[in-house]
Design a protein around this motif. Structure first.
Motif, PDB file in Angstrom:
ATOM      1  N   TYR A 277       0.480  -1.120   0.034  1.00 19.35           N
ATOM      2  CA  TYR A 277       0.152   0.249  -0.159  1.00 19.35           C
ATOM      3  C   TYR A 277       1.303   0.820  -0.256  1.00 19.35           C
ATOM      4  O   TYR A 277       0.644   1.941   0.826  1.00 19.35           O
ATOM      5  CB  TYR A 277      -1.243  -0.177   1.205  1.00 19.35           C
ATOM      6  N   PRO A 278       1.737   1.462  -1.203  1.00 21.13           N
ATOM      7  CA  PRO A 278       2.481   2.455  -1.515  1.00 21.13           C
ATOM      8  C   PRO A 278       1.744   4.486  -1.102  1.00 21.13           C
ATOM      9  O   PRO A 278       2.307   4.246  -1.965  1.00 21.13           O
ATOM     10  CB  PRO A 278       3.332   2.144  -1.865  1.00 21.13           C
ATOM     11  N   LEU A 279       0.871   4.292  -0.424  1.00 18.09           N
ATOM     12  CA  LEU A 279       0.365   5.855  -0.736  1.00 18.09           C
ATOM     13  C   LEU A 279       1.055   7.342   0.061  1.00 18.09           C
ATOM     14  O   LEU A 279       0.598   6.665   1.309  1.00 18.09           O
ATOM     15  CB  LEU A 279      -0.563   5.496   0.218  1.00 18.09           C
ATOM     16  N   GLY A 280       1.804   8.018  -1.055  1.00 15.73           N
ATOM     17  CA  GLY A 280       3.029   8.447  -0.250  1.00 15.73           C
ATOM     18  C   GLY A 280       1.991   8.806   0.402  1.00 15.73           C
ATOM     19  O   GLY A 280       0.833   9.386   0.631  1.00 15.73           O
ATOM     20  N   SER A 281       2.911   9.926   1.659  1.00 14.24           N
ATOM     21  CA  SER A 281       2.615  11.114   2.898  1.00 14.24           C
ATOM     22  C   SER A 281       1.076  10.464   3.471  1.00 14.24           C
ATOM     23  O   SER A 281       0.644  11.254   4.381  1.00 14.24           O
ATOM     24  CB  SER A 281       1.936  12.480   1.194  1.00 14.24           C
ATOM     25  N   CYS A 282       1.373   9.360   3.101  1.00 12.15           N
ATOM     26  CA  CYS A 282      -0.207   8.769   4.507  1.00 12.15           C
ATOM     27  C   CYS A 282       0.445   7.299   5.049  1.00 12.15           C
ATOM     28  O   CYS A 282       0.177   7.847   5.773  1.00 12.15           O
ATOM     29  CB  CYS A 282      -1.101   8.268   3.550  1.00 12.15           C
ATOM     30  N   THR A 283       1.711   7.500   4.943  1.00 11.04           N
ATOM     31  CA  THR A 283       1.866   6.437   5.611  1.00 11.04           C
ATOM     32  C   THR A 283       1.283   5.609   6.073  1.00 11.04           C
ATOM     33  O   THR A 283       0.329   4.717   7.153  1.00 11.04           O
ATOM     34  CB  THR A 283       2.956   6.878   6.712  1.00 11.04           C
ATOM     35  N   MET A 284       1.021   4.247   4.970  1.00 11.91           N
ATOM     36  CA  MET A 284      -0.036   3.358   5.390  1.00 11.91           C
ATOM     37  C   MET A 284       0.735   1.680   5.503  1.00 11.91           C
ATOM     38  O   MET A 284       0.983   1.038   4.850  1.00 11.91           O
ATOM     39  CB  MET A 284      -0.677   3.555   4.044  1.00 11.91           C
TER      40      MET A 284
ATOM     41  N   TYR B 182      -1.480  -4.176  -6.536  1.00 10.15           N
ATOM     42  CA  TYR B 182      -1.213  -3.393  -5.079  1.00 10.15           C
ATOM     43  C   TYR B 182      -2.233  -1.909  -5.755  1.00 10.15           C
ATOM     44  O   TYR B 182      -2.824  -2.158  -6.362  1.00 10.15           O
ATOM     45  CB  TYR B 182      -0.045  -3.147  -5.944  1.00 10.15           C
ATOM     46  N   HIS B 183      -2.102  -1.935  -3.706  1.00  9.35           N
ATOM     47  CA  HIS B 183      -2.844  -0.014  -3.598  1.00  9.35           C
ATOM     48  C   HIS B 183      -2.698   0.908  -4.735  1.00  9.35           C
ATOM     49  O   HIS B 183      -0.661   0.974  -4.642  1.00  9.35           O
ATOM     50  CB  HIS B 183      -2.966   0.094  -2.325  1.00  9.35           C
ATOM     51  N   ALA B 184      -2.648   1.605  -5.565  1.00  9.45           N
ATOM     52  CA  ALA B 184      -1.743   2.807  -5.922  1.00  9.45           C
ATOM     53  C   ALA B 184      -1.713   3.759  -5.499  1.00  9.45           C
ATOM     54  O   ALA B 184      -1.627   3.902  -3.894  1.00  9.45           O
ATOM     55  CB  ALA B 184      -3.050   3.685  -6.689  1.00  9.45           C
ATOM     56  N   PRO B 185      -0.295   4.394  -5.459  1.00  3.85           N
ATOM     57  CA  PRO B 185       0.303   4.702  -4.798  1.00  3.85           C
ATOM     58  C   PRO B 185      -0.666   6.222  -4.832  1.00  3.85           C
ATOM     59  O   PRO B 185      -1.635   6.953  -5.601  1.00  3.85           O
ATOM     60  CB  PRO B 185       1.967   5.381  -5.681  1.00  3.85           C
ATOM     61  N   THR B 186      -0.230   7.796  -4.246  1.00  3.49           N
ATOM     62  CA  THR B 186      -0.699   9.419  -4.160  1.00  3.49           C
ATOM     63  C   THR B 186      -0.411   9.527  -5.243  1.00  3.49           C
ATOM     64  O   THR B 186       0.651   9.855  -6.392  1.00  3.49           O
ATOM     65  CB  THR B 186      -0.427   9.583  -3.278  1.00  3.49           C
ATOM     66  N   ILE B 187      -1.556   9.862  -6.628  1.00  2.00           N
ATOM     67  CA  ILE B 187      -1.428  10.585  -7.556  1.00  2.00           C
ATOM     68  C   ILE B 187      -1.658  12.183  -7.701  1.00  2.00           C
ATOM     69  O   ILE B 187      -2.734  12.205  -6.917  1.00  2.00           O
ATOM     70  CB  ILE B 187      -2.291   9.331  -8.567  1.00  2.00           C
TER      71      ILE B 187
ATOM     72  N   LEU C 184       3.201  11.168  -8.899  1.00  2.00           N
ATOM     73  CA  LEU C 184       2.931   9.898  -8.024  1.00  2.00           C
ATOM     74  C   LEU C 184       4.147   9.340  -7.551  1.00  2.00           C
ATOM     75  O   LEU C 184       5.456  10.036  -7.789  1.00  2.00           O
ATOM     76  CB  LEU C 184       3.178   8.911 -10.115  1.00  2.00           C
ATOM     77  N   MET C 185       3.342   9.163  -6.396  1.00  2.00           N
ATOM     78  CA  MET C 185       4.177   9.383  -5.155  1.00  2.00           C
ATOM     79  C   MET C 185       4.276   8.358  -3.757  1.00  2.00           C
ATOM     80  O   MET C 185       3.052   8.208  -3.865  1.00  2.00           O
ATOM     81  CB  MET C 185       3.446  11.061  -4.151  1.00  2.00           C
TER      82      MET C 185
END
Ligand code: PLP
Length: 469
Positions: A72-79, A387-392, A402-403
């Motif tokens: 879950y590489p969601l940038g800025s969210c620290t999942m 995969y979960h999407a990164p922050t876009i 693409l974060m």
């Protein structure tokens, strides 16, 4: 999806007269509720048996994606992964059954735990004291800015109503300042993605006596470490302002450095990001605010209670279970993982700022722009691969942001799997762009109309029925 078998809404499964409960015998007699308090019509509740309800919600939950199901590489969210022991601790009946109105003397143990957590956070951040009242990061920002406003008022410095915010800041920073009745001055970033000191000097020259504070995130929203904090802090302090640290993403700092040592005066932490509370979807959070020595008296009275206690207990269990030595690995490992992915993909994805990053970094879409494949397409295609999407499309500094933030917990095998899929999507974009542009192909629903969903959300069952008729 087999989910269709069971219906999409519990209301569609309802059969009149079917029940999933039985009440015990009434030994207390009937009580007549005054007529004016009663409903005119019965509530439209679904009528289902227990097994139908269990299957319905279990199938719904299987449609969900979480850290416990995949990367879950969601940038800025620290999942990041939230160890289960912390859930168990927070769920102890002695904690879970507390009531906020309980007499003080019955909760002395709990107050002691809050004090210990306070001390632990102070040690990790270099602050003097925290308040646990804020319920989220944005609420913490508002509370912290109120501390700053109270401080200036106490010195009769009434004209200090302007807050400097970098153009790369998280959207909540200017929003919180505005809610606090403060005006925003935006400071530019350099081409290296850091605060532009020349622009900051200009702003301070123009507005010095009106500056209440500067808000900063470090590492900033691009995942870059702001190396010139001491100079920035000196500029702001010399003109009479205070330094606010947005510690929503404290993860990369853990064990590496402390905001208090860098010259920050007030900060908040998102316990639900860094300290082990599952978040997203509007779940419970906590945004405790810390202040340096001398500012404790300026905490505003925002709530009579101590915030979300369950979140605090998860944080405390997390800190204790890692311990003083292990917690020092969090920031460095998160940083190592992010740099590993960045370096493994930068030959096929555009890396606008090519330096060592901290816990996250930002690509600007594919390197090969001729394919017509966008960041949105890549994000959708990742779903097909599980995969979960990164922050876009955030931060706004680039067109195709693409974060990516992997966090410290992921194994090398997981990172390698993600890298392989990202490379595969880049290949597909070249050889079969339509495949990527029409993704996702394997999810229960394909692309939704985001704009329509945002502008005309259908949030009630009744409305949906009407629309279908
Ligand atoms: C998540 C985040 C916030 C906001 O936190 P909430 O709990 O969602 O209100 C603020 N700043 C930064 C840098 C963040 O990443």
């Amino acid at each position: 999806m087999n989910n269709r078998l069971y219906g999409n809404l519990i209301f569609e499964l309802s059969k009149e007269g079917r029940k999933g409960y039985s009440l015990p015998e009434n030994n207390y007699g009937d009580y007549q509720i005054p007529k004016e308090w009663c409903r005119v019509e019965d509530a439209a509740l679904p009528e289902c048996d227990e097994l139908t309800v269990v299957r319905h919600y279990t199938n719904l939950s299987n449609n969900n994606f979480g850290v416990d199901t995949g990367f879950y590489p969601l940038g800025s969210c620290t999942m990041k992964y939230n160890p289960k022991i912390n859930e168990e601790v927070a769920a102890l009946p002695q904690f879970q059954n507390l009531h906020p109105m309980q007499p003080g003397k019955t909760v002395m143990g709990v107050m002691t735990l809050i004090t210990w957590l306070n001390q632990a956070l102070c040690e990790l951040t270099g602050m003097s004291r925290f308040t646990f009242k804020p319920y989220a990061g944005a609420h913490g920002e508002l509370t912290g800015l109120m501390v700053i406003d109270n401080y200036h008022r106490s010195r009769n410095d009434m004209q200090r109503k302007k807050v400097i915010v970098p153009d790369s800041a998280h959207g909540t920073n200017p929003a919180s300042a505005a809610v606090c009745g403060l005006e925003i001055l935006e400071v530019k970033s350099t081409s290296e993605g850091l605060v532009d000191l020349g622009d900051l000097e200009r702003l301070v020259g123009l507005e010095g006596p009106n500056i209440a504070a500067m808000m900063m995130t470090n590492p900033n929203t691009l995942g870059l470490f702001e190396t010139r904090i001491p100079e920035i802090a000196k500029l702001i302090h010399d003109c009479g302002g205070l330094m606010y640290y947005d510690g929503a993403n404290l993860n990369p700092m853990l064990g590496a450095c402390r905001p208090g040592d860098m010259g920050f005066d007030v900060m908040h932490i998102n316990l639900h990001k860094t300290f082990s509370t599952p978040h997203g979807g509007g779940g419970p959070g906590a945004g405790p605010v810390g202040v340096r020595w001398g500012l404790e008296e300026f905490f505003p009275d925002i709530s009579p209670y101590h915030g979300n206690f369950g979140v605090m207990m998860r944080a405390y269990a997390y800190i204790l279970s890692l311990g003083r030595e292990q917690i020092k690995n969090v920031g460095p490992l998160a940083t190592l993982n992010a740099n590993y992915i960045k370096e493994s993909l930068k030959d096929v994805y555009e890396l606008p700022i090519d330096t060592t990053c901290c816990h996250e970094f930002v690509f600007d879409g594919l390197k090969d722009k001729s394919t017509g494949v966008t960041t949105m397409d890549i994000a959708k295609r990742l779903l097909d691969y599980g995969y979960h999407a990164p922050t876009i499309y955030f931060p706004l500094l680039f067109h195709e942001s693409l974060m990516i933030e992997p966090t410290e917990n992921e194994s090398k095998e997981t990172l390698d799997g993600f890298i392989a899929v990202m490379r595969k999507i880049a290949e597909e974009a070249k050889n079969d762009p339509e495949l990527v542009k029409t993704a996702p192909h394997n999810t229960p629903i394909g692309r939704v109309d985001d704009v329509l969903a945002a502008k005309h959300p259908i949030t009630t069952y009744k409305q949906m029925l009407n629309d279908n008729n």
